[in-house]
Design a protein around this motif. Structure first.
Motif, short mmCIF file in Angstrom:
data_model
loop_
_atom_site.label_atom_id
_atom_site.label_comp_id
_atom_site.label_asym_id
_atom_site.label_seq_id
_atom_site.Cartn_x
_atom_site.Cartn_y
_atom_site.Cartn_z
N VAL A 132 -3.11 11.85 7.31
CA VAL A 132 -3.10 10.99 6.12
C VAL A 132 -3.87 11.66 4.99
N PHE A 173 -7.34 0.19 5.20
CA PHE A 173 -7.56 1.47 4.54
C PHE A 173 -8.46 2.38 5.38
N ILE A 183 1.11 5.50 12.31
CA ILE A 183 0.67 4.54 11.28
C ILE A 183 1.01 3.11 11.68
N ILE A 200 0.85 -1.19 0.00
CA ILE A 200 0.00 0.00 0.00
C ILE A 200 0.88 1.24 0.00
N ASP A 201 0.32 2.32 -0.52
CA ASP A 201 1.02 3.60 -0.57
C ASP A 201 0.22 4.60 0.27
N VAL A 202 0.87 5.17 1.29
CA VAL A 202 0.20 6.11 2.20
C VAL A 202 0.88 7.47 2.08
N LEU A 250 -6.60 3.71 8.55
CA LEU A 250 -5.55 4.69 8.25
C LEU A 250 -6.15 6.04 7.84
N LYS A 251 -7.29 6.01 7.15
CA LYS A 251 -7.91 7.26 6.70
C LYS A 251 -8.51 8.06 7.85
N GLU A 280 -3.84 10.41 1.57
CA GLU A 280 -4.38 9.42 0.62
C GLU A 280 -3.82 8.04 0.93
N VAL A 281 -4.64 7.00 0.76
CA VAL A 281 -4.20 5.60 0.91
C VAL A 281 -4.60 4.86 -0.37
N SER A 282 -3.66 4.19 -0.97
CA SER A 282 -3.96 3.48 -2.22
C SER A 282 -3.20 2.16 -2.28
#
Length: 700
Positions: free
Chosen positions: A694, A685, A643, A629-631, A688-689, A696-698
């Motif tokens: 934060v 997700f 996180i 994942i990319d945070v 984390l949001k 963006e989470v993708s």
């Protein structure tokens, strides 16, 4: 159809043979011609020429190398078994075991059905190597056969010319170079270059002719000056030959070193032939006193011969009128072996078997590789890599020289010493300094391998090694270790395909299984399952052999409920997890590799016609899989701790974490975590949001 400008007649061949063969042997060659002419009667080449002129021309190429009686007779008969009614037993009865064995070795495979032209080429290459192990003259005849075919390509279409020329560049010319058959190699290189790059060839030929015409007097002056000085220094019987470089070798140098034509310095070469090794070094000193050598351009192939046994001193001189000249200095023995290569073994009078021994060493390594290769195509591709070596010379702790291709690593060295040492390599000492197994080697280093019984090959080792011996040994070990898993995977895939056809495996009788196993050239059911797991046999092909014409559709989808113990791995490029839409690619080294459908590497594999299947994936609850994942977070203190705390509270492991600066205000965290499925990843997700920093989470 255009006929060749000049045909070689049997009378011309016999006249050439009379220079070094007995009258009885020449008569035997003529008898072989009668057999070949009768057998090939009514057969014509595409040019319109009677077919028998082809084997005569092949024999003449070998006669110019002064090859022995058996080789010349076999060359005349080399197409009889394949293309006529003449049998192996007839040749054996008329000409003896030795000639029959050579002819059979040269014959192409017949009676087999191949999946593609590439597979046929690979299978023929395998048979050729097996035959070579019994008699090296098989490859010499095959190379002469290819040379004459290249010389007579004019009547074929452009597509066929290109295909044959490219095949020759990849296989035949490198083998001729490796066996040091210089006369054949040079002609093959030039013919291939003129066919593949006709315009470039014409331009280079014109430029070379123009430049050499302008400087011919200067070259002759330099040659005479060197000869005169050597005579003055007590070396009277020196032979000096001058030549200009061939278009293909000049083009190769321009391409590799990114040079313009005007920047190629050593356009001319002088070959100096003296009596012995001592005179080689004496001549070098005299010539360097006469003309300045170019720094860093001296190579001593006498002390350290090339892998094909080639020996000579190479230097580049700065001659008069600003002309650079390459000079090769060698003894008469070295020159003889350089010109005739492996062919010298059959008529060299000094009793030296050095050239034959070197060629057989290389051949022996290829036979080891063949035994460990999965498929013919894999073997062909790996062998092609070994035919283009740049040498690195390193030493064992005992002072023995080990020769390896350029960019070889510590692990390549270990496998070159012995397979068992390679399989248990832990690390090494290079000049007494501890280094990892991935370290690239440089000439002159002393290597000491440190082994450990617990150290064993891993699939990642395949990314480290460059030699085919090391690569094939690692693959063989991995294949043996994972045999049971591959068998399970193959059985699983075939059973799924049968289920899709509503066929119960219990309803397939033993006769059907035996027919299927025999048709697929397998030794047993387990062997078939393993080859399916390794993608050496397509599932659809096995299904077709079992069911014949009753097959409804080729199954393109399988169900997976458990992955452990089935030689199934997950692609690190896209990190698939249960819940993703996925497909599996069958590979020859890892079994089935699962990718997400959106993965670019999966699309690439499909475009290369890899065997792949859609997967309905329902994993066990106790299995976990990696997801990346990319945070994106605000660049402030405490973000990383917050996180990792959130992820830890969810009892999820962090496998990898990397921080990248996007700009002055935003950081990007690339995190690999272990989750059970897509649903659990979504929960991550959501959590984390909730963190304010934060952005963006993708999913990556």
């Amino acid at each position: 159809m255009k006929l060749p400008d000049k045909r070689i007649l049997i009378s011309e061949l016999c006249n050439t043979l009379e220079n070094y063969m007995s009258k009885k042997q020449v008569e035997g060659v003529y008898q072989a011609y009668i057999v070949a002419a009768t057998a090939h009667d009514g057969q014509y080449r595409q040019s319109g020429e009677a077919y028998v002129f082809h084997p005569i021309s092949v024999a003449m190429i070998l006669a110019e190398l002064k090859l022995d009686y058996c080789c010349i007779v076999a060359a005349i008969l080399h197409d009889c078994i394949e293309d006529t009614s003449v049998t192996y037993d007839q040749i054996k009865c008329d000409f003896g075991d030795e000639i029959a064995h050579i002819v059979e070795g040269v014959s192409k495979l017949t009676g087999f059905k191949f999946h593609s032209n590439t597979d046929k080429q690979a299978q023929n290459f395998r048979k050729l190597l097996l035959a070579m192990s019994g008699d090296m003259r098989v490859i010499v005849i095959k190379l002469a056969d290819r040379l004459h075919n290249m010389q007579t390509l004019g009547s074929m279409s452009r597509d066929k010319q290109l295909r044959i020329a490219k095949e020759t560049v990849e296989i035949h010319a490198p083998i001729a170079r490796r066996l040091d058959l210089n006369s054949i190699r040079v002609k093959l290189d030039n013919l291939c270059f003129s066919i593949i790059y006709p315009f470039r060839n014409r331009v280079l030929v014109s430029q070379i002719k123009k430049q050499c015409g302008n400087r011919k007097k200067v070259i002759n002056h330099i040659e005479n000056e060197i000869k005169s000085r050597l005579n003055q220094e007590g070396l009277p019987n020196v032979e000096i030959n001058s030549r200009r470089k061939q278009p293909c070798s000049i083009y190769r140098k321009m391409k590799i070193k990114h040079l313009k034509f005007s920047q190629v310095l050593d356009m001319y070469a002088l070959r100096i032939i003296v009596a012995d090794v001592a005179q080689c070094y004496q001549s070098l000193g005299i010539i360097h006193n006469l003309y300045k050598p170019l720094p860093g351009k001296f190579k001593d192939y006498i002390a350290l011969p090339k892998s094909n046994g080639y020996q000579s001193l190479h230097t580049i001189l700065f001659g008069s009128n600003k002309i650079f000249i390459e000079v090769q200095i060698r003894s008469s023995d070295m020159h003889f072996i350089s010109e005739y290569g492996i062919a010298a073994h059959w008529h060299y009078k000094s009793g030296s078997n050095r050239k034959s021994a070197l060629a057989n060493n290389w051949l022996g390594s290829l036979l080891d590789i063949q035994q460990n290769s999965g498929t013919s195509i894999e073997f062909l591709e790996e062998t092609k890599a070994d035919l283009f070596p740049y040498e690195v010379f390193v030493f064992t702790p005992e002072g023995d020289i080990i020769q390896l291709p350029y960019k070889s690593t510590v692990l390549d060295f270990a496998y070159m010493v012995h397979t068992s040492i390679g399989n248990h390599t832990l690390r090494a000492k290079i000049d007494q300094v501890i280094t990892p197994i991935s370290t690239e080697l440089k000439s002159g280093q002393t290597i000491e391998i440190i082994t450990d019984d617990k150290a064993t090959p891993r699939s990642s080792w395949l990314q480290i090694v460059v030699t085919i011996k090391a690569r094939s040994s690692i693959k063989a070990y991995l294949k043996n270790e994972s045999a049971s898993e591959l068998i399970q995977l193959g059985e699983y895939l075939l059973t799924n395909a049968l289920d899709y056809q509503n066929i119960d495996t219990d309803n397939i009788d033993e006769v059907q299984w035996i027919k299927c196993i025999k048709a697929l050239h397998c030794n047993s059911k387990e062997d078939m399952y393993m080859k399916i797991g390794l993608s050496e046999i397509l599932v659809s092909v096995a299904l077709n052999k079992l069911q014949g014409d009753n097959i409804k559709n080729t199954n393109q989808k399988i169900s997976i409920y458990k992955t452990q113990g089935k030689a199934i791995s997950f692609a690190s490029c896209c990190h698939p997890i249960p819940g993703d839409k996925v497909a599996g690619v069958l590979t020859t080294s890892k079994g089935m590799v699962v990718h997400r459908l959106i993965c670019a590497n999966l699309a690439r594999a499909k475009s290369k016609n890899a065997q792949w299947l859609n997967i309905d994936w329902q994993a066990n609850e106790d299995e976990e899989f990696k997801a990346m994942i990319d945070v994106d977070v605000a660049n402030q203190r405490g973000t990383l701790a917050s996180i990792t705390s959130v992820i830890s509270k969810m009892k999820i492991n962090i496998e990898f974490l990397e921080i990248q600066e996007k700009n002055n205000t935003i950081k990007s965290l690339n995190i690999v975590i272990s989750v059970a499925n897509f649903s659990q990843l979504n929960q991550v997700f959501v959590q984390l949001k909730t963190l304010k920093f934060v952005r963006e989470v993708s999913r990556m």
